[in-house]
Design a protein around this motif. Structure first.
Motif, PDB file in Angstrom:
ATOM      1  N   VAL A 112      98.038  42.750  51.764  1.00 40.64           N
ATOM      2  CA  VAL A 112      99.131  42.068  51.080  1.00 40.64           C
ATOM      3  C   VAL A 112     100.442  42.659  51.544  1.00 40.64           C
ATOM      4  CG1 VAL A 112     100.111  41.428  48.859  1.00 40.64           C
ATOM      5  CG2 VAL A 112      97.623  41.664  49.096  1.00 40.64           C
ATOM      6  N   LEU A 113     101.293  41.807  52.150  1.00 38.48           N
ATOM      7  CA  LEU A 113     102.565  42.261  52.712  1.00 38.48           C
ATOM      8  C   LEU A 113     103.715  41.776  51.843  1.00 38.48           C
ATOM      9  CD1 LEU A 113     100.456  41.956  55.166  1.00 38.48           C
ATOM     10  CD2 LEU A 113     102.471  41.940  56.636  1.00 38.48           C
ATOM     11  N   SER A 114     104.632  42.691  51.546  1.00 33.40           N
ATOM     12  CA  SER A 114     105.836  42.347  50.792  1.00 33.40           C
ATOM     13  C   SER A 114     106.993  43.201  51.276  1.00 33.40           C
ATOM     14  CB  SER A 114     105.609  42.560  49.288  1.00 33.40           C
ATOM     15  OG  SER A 114     105.303  43.916  49.016  1.00 33.40           O
ATOM     16  N   GLY A 115     108.203  42.744  51.030  1.00 38.90           N
ATOM     17  CA  GLY A 115     109.383  43.486  51.447  1.00 38.90           C
ATOM     18  C   GLY A 115     109.927  43.002  52.773  1.00 38.90           C
ATOM     19  N   THR A 116     110.792  43.819  53.389  1.00 40.63           N
ATOM     20  CA  THR A 116     111.496  43.434  54.611  1.00 40.63           C
ATOM     21  C   THR A 116     111.251  44.462  55.706  1.00 40.63           C
ATOM     22  OG1 THR A 116     113.246  42.326  53.365  1.00 40.63           O
ATOM     23  CG2 THR A 116     113.751  42.963  55.634  1.00 40.63           C
ATOM     24  N   LEU A 117     110.819  43.975  56.856  1.00 40.78           N
ATOM     25  CA  LEU A 117     110.688  44.793  58.061  1.00 40.78           C
ATOM     26  C   LEU A 117     111.752  44.309  59.027  1.00 40.78           C
ATOM     27  CD1 LEU A 117     108.957  47.011  59.411  1.00 40.78           C
ATOM     28  CD2 LEU A 117     107.560  45.179  60.402  1.00 40.78           C
ATOM     29  N   SER A 118     112.786  45.138  59.220  1.00 42.34           N
ATOM     30  CA  SER A 118     113.968  44.679  59.961  1.00 42.34           C
ATOM     31  C   SER A 118     113.780  44.724  61.470  1.00 42.34           C
ATOM     32  CB  SER A 118     115.188  45.512  59.569  1.00 42.34           C
ATOM     33  OG  SER A 118     114.952  46.890  59.833  1.00 42.34           O
ATOM     34  N   ASN A 119     112.904  45.590  61.953  1.00 40.61           N
ATOM     35  CA  ASN A 119     112.639  45.646  63.398  1.00 40.61           C
ATOM     36  C   ASN A 119     111.296  46.334  63.606  1.00 40.61           C
ATOM     37  OD1 ASN A 119     112.931  45.332  66.140  1.00 40.61           O
ATOM     38  ND2 ASN A 119     114.306  47.084  66.395  1.00 40.61           N
ATOM     39  N   GLY A 120     110.252  45.565  63.495  1.00 41.43           N
ATOM     40  CA  GLY A 120     108.919  46.135  63.615  1.00 41.43           C
ATOM     41  C   GLY A 120     107.877  45.052  63.764  1.00 41.43           C
ATOM     42  N   GLN A 121     106.612  45.449  63.660  1.00 42.75           N
ATOM     43  CA  GLN A 121     105.531  44.548  64.040  1.00 42.75           C
ATOM     44  C   GLN A 121     104.304  44.783  63.171  1.00 42.75           C
ATOM     45  OE1 GLN A 121     104.274  45.155  68.175  1.00 42.75           O
ATOM     46  NE2 GLN A 121     104.424  42.951  68.536  1.00 42.75           N
ATOM     47  N   ILE A 122     103.632  43.687  62.841  1.00 38.58           N
ATOM     48  CA  ILE A 122     102.315  43.751  62.222  1.00 38.58           C
ATOM     49  C   ILE A 122     101.304  43.428  63.314  1.00 38.58           C
ATOM     50  CG2 ILE A 122     100.796  42.889  60.422  1.00 38.58           C
ATOM     51  CD1 ILE A 122     103.303  44.323  59.381  1.00 38.58           C
ATOM     52  N   ILE A 123     100.460  44.381  63.646  1.00 42.28           N
ATOM     53  CA  ILE A 123      99.476  44.213  64.711  1.00 42.28           C
ATOM     54  C   ILE A 123      98.088  44.184  64.099  1.00 42.28           C
ATOM     55  CG2 ILE A 123      98.508  45.199  66.821  1.00 42.28           C
ATOM     56  CD1 ILE A 123     101.209  46.614  67.251  1.00 42.28           C
ATOM     57  N   VAL A 124      97.315  43.164  64.432  1.00 39.60           N
ATOM     58  CA  VAL A 124      95.922  43.089  64.015  1.00 39.60           C
ATOM     59  C   VAL A 124      95.062  43.384  65.239  1.00 39.60           C
ATOM     60  CG1 VAL A 124      94.085  41.642  63.090  1.00 39.60           C
ATOM     61  CG2 VAL A 124      96.421  41.426  62.202  1.00 39.60           C
ATOM     62  N   ASP A 125      94.288  44.469  65.156  1.00 33.88           N
ATOM     63  CA  ASP A 125      93.417  44.880  66.258  1.00 33.88           C
ATOM     64  C   ASP A 125      92.071  45.287  65.667  1.00 33.88           C
ATOM     65  OD1 ASP A 125      92.413  45.572  68.680  1.00 33.88           O
ATOM     66  OD2 ASP A 125      93.734  47.279  69.037  1.00 33.88           O
ATOM     67  N   GLU A 126      91.327  44.271  65.235  1.00 34.63           N
ATOM     68  CA  GLU A 126      90.044  44.469  64.562  1.00 34.63           C
ATOM     69  C   GLU A 126      88.941  44.143  65.560  1.00 34.63           C
ATOM     70  OE1 GLU A 126      86.475  43.704  62.549  1.00 34.63           O
ATOM     71  OE2 GLU A 126      87.640  42.069  63.408  1.00 34.63           O
ATOM     72  N   GLN A 127      88.199  45.158  65.994  1.00 39.21           N
ATOM     73  CA  GLN A 127      87.260  45.024  67.106  1.00 39.21           C
ATOM     74  C   GLN A 127      85.881  44.522  66.697  1.00 39.21           C
ATOM     75  OE1 GLN A 127      88.148  45.716  70.383  1.00 39.21           O
ATOM     76  NE2 GLN A 127      90.246  45.985  69.616  1.00 39.21           N
ATOM     77  N   ALA A 128      85.596  44.452  65.403  1.00 34.97           N
ATOM     78  CA  ALA A 128      84.240  44.137  64.954  1.00 34.97           C
ATOM     79  C   ALA A 128      84.030  42.646  64.722  1.00 34.97           C
ATOM     80  CB  ALA A 128      83.923  44.915  63.678  1.00 34.97           C
ATOM     81  N   GLU A 129      84.996  41.828  65.110  1.00 32.59           N
ATOM     82  CA  GLU A 129      84.888  40.373  64.976  1.00 32.59           C
ATOM     83  C   GLU A 129      84.759  39.942  63.516  1.00 32.59           C
ATOM     84  OE1 GLU A 129      85.211  38.175  67.611  1.00 32.59           O
ATOM     85  OE2 GLU A 129      85.733  40.000  68.678  1.00 32.59           O
ATOM     86  N   GLY A 130      85.433  40.640  62.628  1.00 33.59           N
ATOM     87  CA  GLY A 130      85.451  40.270  61.226  1.00 33.59           C
ATOM     88  C   GLY A 130      86.643  39.392  60.905  1.00 33.59           C
ATOM     89  N   THR A 131      86.834  39.144  59.603  1.00 35.01           N
ATOM     90  CA  THR A 131      87.945  38.311  59.141  1.00 35.01           C
ATOM     91  C   THR A 131      89.016  39.180  58.496  1.00 35.01           C
ATOM     92  OG1 THR A 131      86.529  36.384  58.785  1.00 35.01           O
ATOM     93  CG2 THR A 131      88.625  36.433  57.597  1.00 35.01           C
ATOM     94  N   VAL A 132      90.232  39.020  58.950  1.00 37.11           N
ATOM     95  CA  VAL A 132      91.386  39.719  58.390  1.00 37.11           C
ATOM     96  C   VAL A 132      92.254  38.696  57.667  1.00 37.11           C
ATOM     97  CG1 VAL A 132      93.483  41.019  58.901  1.00 37.11           C
ATOM     98  CG2 VAL A 132      91.361  41.509  60.165  1.00 37.11           C
ATOM     99  N   ARG A 133      92.549  38.990  56.386  1.00 38.65           N
ATOM    100  CA  ARG A 133      93.416  38.112  55.622  1.00 38.65           C
ATOM    101  C   ARG A 133      94.760  38.793  55.408  1.00 38.65           C
ATOM    102  NH1 ARG A 133      92.292  33.852  52.832  1.00 38.65           N
ATOM    103  NH2 ARG A 133      90.072  34.365  52.805  1.00 38.65           N
ATOM    104  N   LEU A 134      95.830  38.120  55.868  1.00 39.86           N
ATOM    105  CA  LEU A 134      97.191  38.600  55.639  1.00 39.86           C
ATOM    106  C   LEU A 134      97.819  37.744  54.549  1.00 39.86           C
ATOM    107  CD1 LEU A 134      98.471  39.025  59.328  1.00 39.86           C
ATOM    108  CD2 LEU A 134      97.385  40.742  57.880  1.00 39.86           C
TER     109      LEU A 134
END
Length: 740
Positions: A112-134
């Motif tokens: 669960v993402l909230s707030g402000t990221l003024s200069n950055g990145q959300i990286i998803v690197d899940e190697q097990a082939e599962g499901t990621v919910r943002l």
């Protein structure tokens, strides 16, 4: 359009059961996308009506939504909380790490993402082939030199827009890659895994560098309010884009909604069940590499700045020259020498430089006709394979074609308001219209296809060239110097216009109903207000016109006037006037008992009117001009009421399938183009390069004149007027008796 250039990855299965040669010639190039989708086409040539059936393909035939695509609920106890603050973030839970302004997610689960990221990145690197919910729960993400959301690896990623929240993702104008040879990520939201967007919140995406949202695999949109602004394409799904619902706004310099897989015929398609779409695109609005299937939804699409921004088109409205046995006529680009030879005339002298220039121009045209560059394409709804529309409301203003398929178009329902800079609806193979309401208020050519079948619906066409045009080939309209080359078709005689039902009106400056092949009509109603110049005809066909049912009235100039052929089992009458009749002059035809066969007021000036109706039998008839009617008018055609105050034009007897008359009685077709058996001599050759045939018919007085100089220009600003408010289907059969 000289050649078929069907996309090598055609959308849906095309099954040619018993097909015209035009279809069978292309069968080898047509592939599949979705085993449940099938198109069946059967057609017969000549005087037998084409029997065309297209399968009712739906989104559910192509796409499966699983439970993960629909789930939006989550609990804090089962989720990892990511709080964004400026250039950093705080992670509360497992599976994610915050470092140097970025958050990297390595495990399946809910975040669960909230707030402000003024200069950055959300990286998803899940190697097990599962499901990621943002879960975007009031998150504002910005990265000045890369994708704020970068999905490098996962089985699937689901972005949920939390109810009642507004979220944003914004990238910079220029990306910095660790590897100088890299070109990914390439969108503000970029995924190398299957991506699904759901929820009821709002997401605003600004792609300053390239695309807005892009998935290298499947992209599914289940719901939510999504606004995208992109320097190139708005929303891209390589393998597929499937939309179940949502409110989607796209403003893109390139394409709006786009699938791109050109390596697998089962992929690269777009399927939409519902939703509201507002798309403004510099290039194509909705573009599917293979198939496009639309079940419903509301669409407002503007491409290339709209139809007012279309280059001026030239060609295809060439005038007809005759007279003295030595005249000739051809449309621009025709073989002048061969035309003159056929007419018995002497070609003008041509120097070597002129010949070389002509050869170079021809070679250039042939070369550009083999491909269609993205930069020259600003179509609203476009597919390399089939386009199937079974519902929806469309308001389209396109600089190029409004609906375009390199294979087949099938419209079974829906409402269309179309203003197009080129074709209203175009298919390289088959255009099949069987339902819905289609109002083409502006086009160069209205409805176009290698073959056309109209079996239902209500269709209104306004065109600065041909209204309904059957021929073969790819329509090449790349802009060159601000001018578009006209569609260049081959007159092969193996294409078919079939009208078996529906209600069709045509207002065309070129040919009204034009088949570079044959025509068969077994039902429906067709009203044609054709050309006012003698270089075109309200009806124009090269093969046969077999009329066995339905209602047809076609008014236009006399230079190339045709009527249905004598093989028809339903009678036809052609009225030929010595002088041009003014627009709004009523024409009335009744039998010897005073029963009304037709009362019609053409909307443009005319010199011929062709009438065919089941009410026409052998016997005596009287035609009148002028006067008025107390009946109900729709598109100039009156039903019911009384005809009053007209002037008798001619009384005549019908004894054969086609009867041409003038004020003196039975005569021959005014242009010697009355169709097989239509009276008088015939013209040889195809449309646009006809020469006077050996039949010896007498040309009209104005036959030697060419079309007005402005005939190839775009439609005047007021030409896209809408159809009358009372539009609905009519049937001349219920016309009341007349009194004078």
């Amino acid at each position: 359009m000289n050649k078929f250039i069907l996309g090598s990855k055609v959308g849906l299965v095309l099954l040619c059961a018993a097909v015209m040669s035009a279809c069978s010639a292309n069968a080898a190039t047509q592939n599949t996308a979705g085993s449940a989708a099938a198109t069946a086409v059967t057609a017969a040539q000549g005087s037998t009506a084409a029997n065309v059936q297209l399968a009712a393909v739906k989104l559910t035939d192509l796409v499966t939504f699983d439970e993960e695509d629909s789930v939006t609920a989550w609990t804090a106890a089962d989720a990892t909380d990511i709080t964004l603050a400026g250039t950093g973030a705080t992670v509360d839970g497992a599976g994610a790490v915050a470092k140097d302004g970025s958050v990297t997610i390595t495990e399946a689960g809910t975040y669960v993402l909230s707030g402000t990221l003024s200069n950055g990145q959300i990286i998803v690197d899940e190697q097990a082939e599962g499901t990621v919910r943002l879960v975007l729960n009031g998150a504002q993400l910005t990265d000045s030199d890369s994708s704020p959301i970068y999905i490098k690896e996962a089985g699937k990623v689901v972005i949920t827009l939390q109810e009642g929240t507004e979220n944003s993702v914004t990238d910079g104008a220029k990306y910095v890659f660790a590897d100088g040879a890299a070109d990914e990520p390439s969108a503000a939201v970029f995924s190398k895994a299957d991506l699904t967007i759901n929820g009821t919140g709002k997401l605003t995406v600004t792609g300053n560098s390239n695309d807005g949202i892009s998935s290298k695999d499947d992209l599914k949109i289940m719901s939510g309010t999504i606004e995208v602004k992109a320097a190139d394409d708005g929303i891209v799904g390589k393998d597929l884009i499937a939309v179940q619902d949502g409110n989607i706004t796209i403003n893109a310099e390139g394409d709006g909604l786009k699938s791109t897989n050109d390596e697998d015929a089962d992929k690269g398609f777009i399927a939409i069940a519902a939703g509201t779409f507002d798309i403004t695109a510099g290039n194509d609005g909705i573009q599917a590499e293979t198939a496009a299937v639309i079940d419903g939804g509301t669409y407002t699409i503007v491409t290339g700045g709209g139809s007012a921004n279309a280059p001026v088109k030239t060609g295809d409205q060439g005038g007809m020259g005759m007279g003295g046995g030595g005249g000739f006529g051809q449309r621009p680009g025709a073989d002048t020498t061969s035309d003159q030879a056929a007419a018995g005339g002497t070609p003008p002298a041509m120097d070597a430089a002129g010949t070389a220039d002509q050869a170079a121009a021809t070679a250039s045209t042939d070369a550009t006709a083999t491909t269609e560059t993205e930069s020259a394409s600003a179509k609203a709804l476009k597919a390399g394979g089939d386009i199937t529309v079974s519902g929806g409301t469309f308001t389209i203003d396109s600089e190029d074609d409004a609906v375009h398929s390199n294979s087949n178009v099938s419209i079974t329902d829906g409402q269309f308001e179309i203003a197009a800079g080129d074709d209203g609806i175009h298919a390289n193979s088959l255009t099949a219209l069987s339902g819905g309401t289609i109002n083409i208020t502006k086009s160069y050519e209205g409805v176009e296809g290698g073959n056309i079948s109209i079996s239902g619906g209500e269709i209104h066409v306004v065109a600065t060239d041909d209204g309904v045009n059957v021929s073969g080939g790819n329509d090449n309209n790349a802009a060159a110097g601000g001018t578009q080359a006209g569609d260049q078709f081959t007159s092969t005689g193996d294409h078919m216009l079939t009208i078996s039902g529906g209600y069709l009106t045509v207002d065309a400056a070129g040919d009204g109903l034009d088949s570079n092949g044959s025509v068969t009509m077994t039902g429906g109603t067709a009203i044609v207000n054709g050309p006012e110049n003698s270089g075109n005809g309200a009806l124009d066909y090269d093969g046969t016109f077999n009329m066995t049912g339905g209602y047809l009235v076609a008014a236009g100039a006399s230079g190339m006037a045709q009527a249905p052929g004598e093989e028809s089992t339903q009678y036809s009458v052609g009225l030929s006037f010595t002088e041009t009749q003014q627009a709004g002059t009523m024409v009335h035809l009744e039998d010897a008992d005073g029963n009304q066969v037709l009362t019609f007021t053409p909307s443009k000036s005319f010199q011929t009117v062709v009438i065919t109706s089941p009410d026409l039998k052998e016997g005596s008839y009287t035609a009148y001009t002028g006067g008025s009617s107390t009946g109900t008018a729709k598109d100039g055609l009156y039903t019911g009421g009384d005809y009053i105050g007209g002037t008798p034009f001619v009384t005549f007897d019908i004894s054969s399938s086609v009867t041409w008359v003038n004020e003196s009685g039975i005569t021959t077709a005014p242009s010697s183009m009355g169709g097989p058996g239509g009276g008088g001599g015939g013209f040889g050759g195809g449309r646009g390069n006809r020469t006077q045939g050996a039949g010896g018919g007498t040309p009209p007085a104005d036959a030697g004149t060419t079309k007005p100089a402005d005939a190839g220009t775009t439609k005047p600003a007021d030409a896209g007027t809408t159809k009358p408010a009372d539009a609905g289907t009519t049937n001349p059969a219920d016309a009341g008796t007349s009194t004078k």
